[in-house]
Design a protein around this motif. Sequence first.
Motif, PDB file in Angstrom:
ATOM      1  N   UNK A 351       1.093  -1.060  -0.053  1.00 49.77           N
ATOM      2  CA  UNK A 351       0.085  -0.262   0.060  1.00 49.77           C
ATOM      3  C   UNK A 351       1.099   1.587   0.312  1.00 49.77           C
ATOM      4  N   UNK A 352       0.805   2.875  -0.699  1.00 52.88           N
ATOM      5  CA  UNK A 352       1.252   3.257  -0.793  1.00 52.88           C
ATOM      6  C   UNK A 352       0.789   4.032   0.864  1.00 52.88           C
ATOM      7  N   UNK A 353       1.564   5.948   0.739  1.00 51.05           N
ATOM      8  CA  UNK A 353       1.544   6.251   2.653  1.00 51.05           C
ATOM      9  C   UNK A 353       0.457   7.225   1.959  1.00 51.05           C
ATOM     10  N   UNK A 354      -0.875   6.737   3.308  1.00 47.86           N
ATOM     11  CA  UNK A 354      -2.230   7.520   3.563  1.00 47.86           C
ATOM     12  C   UNK A 354      -2.715   8.136   4.437  1.00 47.86           C
ATOM     13  N   UNK A 355      -3.079   8.660   5.299  1.00 46.56           N
ATOM     14  CA  UNK A 355      -2.625   9.413   6.558  1.00 46.56           C
ATOM     15  C   UNK A 355      -4.373   8.393   7.089  1.00 46.56           C
ATOM     16  N   UNK A 356      -4.563   8.262   7.981  1.00 47.56           N
ATOM     17  CA  UNK A 356      -5.538   7.217   9.003  1.00 47.56           C
ATOM     18  C   UNK A 356      -6.073   8.446  10.403  1.00 47.56           C
ATOM     19  N   UNK A 357      -7.614   8.775  10.321  1.00 52.15           N
ATOM     20  CA  UNK A 357      -7.842   9.114  11.869  1.00 52.15           C
ATOM     21  C   UNK A 357      -9.140   7.897  12.540  1.00 52.15           C
ATOM     22  N   UNK A 358      -7.747   7.576  13.439  1.00 49.57           N
ATOM     23  CA  UNK A 358      -8.746   6.930  14.281  1.00 49.57           C
ATOM     24  C   UNK A 358      -9.277   7.691  15.996  1.00 49.57           C
ATOM     25  N   UNK A 359     -10.433   7.849  16.820  1.00 55.18           N
ATOM     26  CA  UNK A 359     -10.687   8.096  17.173  1.00 55.18           C
ATOM     27  C   UNK A 359     -10.690   7.401  18.776  1.00 55.18           C
ATOM     28  N   UNK A 360     -11.003   7.883  19.375  1.00 55.58           N
ATOM     29  CA  UNK A 360     -10.880   6.884  21.265  1.00 55.58           C
ATOM     30  C   UNK A 360     -11.023   7.498  22.214  1.00 55.58           C
ATOM     31  N   UNK A 361     -11.941   7.832  22.761  1.00 58.85           N
ATOM     32  CA  UNK A 361     -13.093   6.367  22.350  1.00 58.85           C
ATOM     33  C   UNK A 361     -14.027   7.368  20.840  1.00 58.85           C
ATOM     34  N   UNK A 362     -14.543   6.449  21.013  1.00 55.39           N
ATOM     35  CA  UNK A 362     -15.683   6.798  20.326  1.00 55.39           C
ATOM     36  C   UNK A 362     -16.857   7.489  20.026  1.00 55.39           C
ATOM     37  N   UNK A 363     -17.672   8.029  21.491  1.00 55.77           N
ATOM     38  CA  UNK A 363     -18.354   8.247  21.498  1.00 55.77           C
ATOM     39  C   UNK A 363     -17.652   9.081  23.346  1.00 55.77           C
ATOM     40  N   UNK A 364     -18.393   9.889  23.350  1.00 57.35           N
ATOM     41  CA  UNK A 364     -18.065  10.478  24.813  1.00 57.35           C
ATOM     42  C   UNK A 364     -19.740  10.361  25.655  1.00 57.35           C
ATOM     43  N   UNK A 365     -19.528   9.905  26.850  1.00 58.67           N
ATOM     44  CA  UNK A 365     -21.140  10.232  28.313  1.00 58.67           C
ATOM     45  C   UNK A 365     -20.516  10.207  28.984  1.00 58.67           C
ATOM     46  N   UNK A 366     -20.957  11.582  29.572  1.00 55.86           N
ATOM     47  CA  UNK A 366     -20.962  12.133  31.112  1.00 55.86           C
ATOM     48  C   UNK A 366     -21.864  11.138  31.743  1.00 55.86           C
ATOM     49  N   UNK A 367     -21.682  10.339  32.981  1.00 54.57           N
ATOM     50  CA  UNK A 367     -22.451  10.015  32.962  1.00 54.57           C
ATOM     51  C   UNK A 367     -23.332  11.289  34.052  1.00 54.57           C
ATOM     52  N   UNK A 368     -23.055  11.537  35.779  1.00 55.65           N
ATOM     53  CA  UNK A 368     -23.776  12.274  36.012  1.00 55.65           C
ATOM     54  C   UNK A 368     -23.545  13.093  36.493  1.00 55.65           C
ATOM     55  N   UNK A 369     -23.072  14.814  36.259  1.00 59.06           N
ATOM     56  CA  UNK A 369     -22.411  16.051  36.518  1.00 59.06           C
ATOM     57  C   UNK A 369     -23.760  16.439  37.042  1.00 59.06           C
ATOM     58  N   UNK A 370     -23.654  17.336  38.485  1.00 55.93           N
ATOM     59  CA  UNK A 370     -23.969  18.410  39.188  1.00 55.93           C
ATOM     60  C   UNK A 370     -23.639  19.927  38.632  1.00 55.93           C
ATOM     61  N   UNK A 371     -24.868  19.573  38.594  1.00 54.09           N
ATOM     62  CA  UNK A 371     -25.412  21.642  37.820  1.00 54.09           C
ATOM     63  C   UNK A 371     -24.536  22.463  38.405  1.00 54.09           C
ATOM     64  N   UNK A 372     -24.116  22.885  37.299  1.00 55.16           N
ATOM     65  CA  UNK A 372     -23.085  24.197  37.767  1.00 55.16           C
ATOM     66  C   UNK A 372     -21.942  24.354  37.500  1.00 55.16           C
TER      67      UNK A 372
END
Length: 846
Positions: A351-372
Amino acid sequence: MSIRSRDSSTVVGLLLLALVVVMQLSGCALTSAGNAPPDNPEGTLAAPLSISFGTVAVGSTTTQNAMLSNTGSAAVTVSQATISTSNFSLLGVSFPMTVGAGQVVPVQIQFAPQQAGNLSGTLSVTSNATNGTVSVALAGTGTAPGLSVSPATLAFGTVSVGGNSTQSVTLTNSGSASLTITSASLSGSAFSMSGLSTPLTLAASQSSTFSVQFAPTAGGSASGSISFVSNASGSPTTLTLSGTGEASGAALSASPSSVAFGSVVIGNNSSQTVTLKNTGTSSISISQVAVSGSAFAVSGISAPLTLTGGESTTFPVIFTPTASGAVSGSVTVTSTAANPSLVIALSGTGATAQPQLTVSPTSVSFANVAVGTTASQSVTLSNTGTGALTISAASASGAGFATSGLSLPATVSPGQNATLTVTFTPAAAGSATGTVSVTSNAPGSPVAIPLSGTGAQGQLSASPGSVAFGSVLVGGSDPQVITLSNTGSVALTISKASVSGTGFSLSGLSAPLTLNAGASSTFTVSFAPTATGSASGSVSLTSNASNSTLVVSLTGTGIQPQLTATPSSVTFGNVNTGSNASETISLTNSGTASLTITQATISSGAFTMSGLTVPLTISASSSSSLTVTFAPTATGAASSSITLTSNAPGSPMTISLTGTGVSPTLQLTVSPTTLNFGNVQVGDTGSETATLTNSGNSSVTISQMTTSGTGYSASGVGAGQVLTAGQSVSLTVTFTPTATGSATGTVTITSNATNSPTTITLTGGSHLVDLSWTASTSTVVGYNIYRGTVSGGPYVKLNATAVSGTSYTDTGVVAGQLYYYVVTAVDSSGVESVYSNQASATVPTP
């Protein structure tokens, strides 16, 4: 007619008027108009209540007749007959069908079970009979065979070539009908079977066993099967056979058996390890390891190489592409193994040289964050390609979400990564969603990273949620512990705590108080009632939790004992000196708490107390008792008191005692002093009762009782009988006259009373009235006698049936009474004459 009293000299003459009876009978006749309506005959259809077909195999049939009979007097037309289930059916019958009066018609029903088990149905016959639709319950049992093979598969494992292995197979009829196996066919040349002859019949639940043998003639895997054809459902039934023949010598295996390198950048290389293993028991010699395909190479293995039985060796295979595109090759291992040439397939892509973007984590979840507040997470942006990656933009959408920490544009070399920070600052409780969009020169740009989060607040709970103190003694105190818990997902702060309600208080809680998520704290609530009765209140907690005001309800009841004495004072009245009198006092706890009497005293020697042991505890609404005795030793009034000390209000309690000592007296009285028996017929017995009473204050002893006078006797009192002061006894006197006329007598009771002897005067007599009259001149069957107490009537009939003679004795008279009599004559038809002339008689007294 003449009337005479046996004990009177008075005779009255009476002429009975002739009785003339005139009777006229009137005839009566019954007539009817018109003719009675004729009978209206009707038909009535009868059938058996139920029919049982017994047991029938599925696929077979049986029939029975339902006998329809017309028990009425008119023909019945059957318009329809239906059966509620397909397991039963009607045969050879058509409708409408006529059943004559008294006729019996069979209806044929077939049972053809479609499945095994108990089956039922209903035959409904519709007709114009008086009883409408007739139903017949149908029942039968379907049976079917079932073939079960155990084991379900037969695996012989590894068997040496030239050897053999045998296993048993069990065939079972798992159904409820007879099973017939018509054939059993075997496939697979290395397998054979014995002990099974077909056709084979097995009864329900019966089993049969046969043997299967595996005898490999060559190395390698072998498979086969046995197919059983039977009358069971799902036929044919197949038993799978498997085994492995092991040839003499050794075998060489490779793991993996083929190697796929995937895409590799031109000029780079990729390496994978291959394991060679001698799977046999004897040694093998590897003479050559050859590689085909210019991009592939091996290292770390040199030939010749010997592997003993079970021994392994590893070597790397390397892929170094020089051009783009798919490449294939192989590694061939030559040895003395049973498989002398082992080939391992190789594949890869340049294969020829080519960039590839990989994201980790693929989604972000904030469970419980206090209001404010703000929470952050890192996202790693990796270049998993072969060329330089340039990230030109990164932005966040969604309420409360933001990005930071990455200076743009950013360049990431192959195999390197960059970090992006995502923050969530919720302004309100609840769920939120958003997206981070990353734009780059990699394929698939821009990349979307889903975001989610929950704004949270603390949740305050109390355990228990309400406090019931129950009953608490007035003046006492009952503490109970309440646990406060933060059941939310973030910390909360209690800013205020207050208590309301008389008698309630709290301790151990200082505001402000912070509780982390999942944390708990305790405080104490106390109930100290100052009065009896129910009380209620509450604890109110103010916080920044989602339930900002939490109320814990409080209830309790103040209780205390209450001592009541019944009677509250005791008056003994007169008591003879030298004797005693006792009274029972009931001590009742009429309060709501347990009562404890700690001390009990009495202040005078003439009065004593028993039956009370202190300390004494009496539960609420319960009672105990004590006995007070007054035993005067001298005449005159005496007084005392009982003092009871307890935990009840108003303690100590005082119970006053009074009594008078008197000298003893002996007095016997009788009531009544005269007994009049009135008129008692000779041979009959009259009874009267008198009461003897000790009216003194000391016991009286009766020494003798005698009776005088003809026909009189007394009972109920005997010599030696003792009557205590105020006691009474009944005396029974009977009068049984032996002759007519008056009779007198006396009952004499001798005792130690000062008025002895005591006497009772007795009087009585026996009286009757004889009646006679002249016969009627008419033909009669008898006479009725009437009596009255007023001249001219009204009269009462004395005889139940007509008297055939001309005399009658009235024995039901009362002494001293004047009576009036008349007579009537009665003929054979029951017709009665008018009254005769009246006669009278006076009965003497007594």
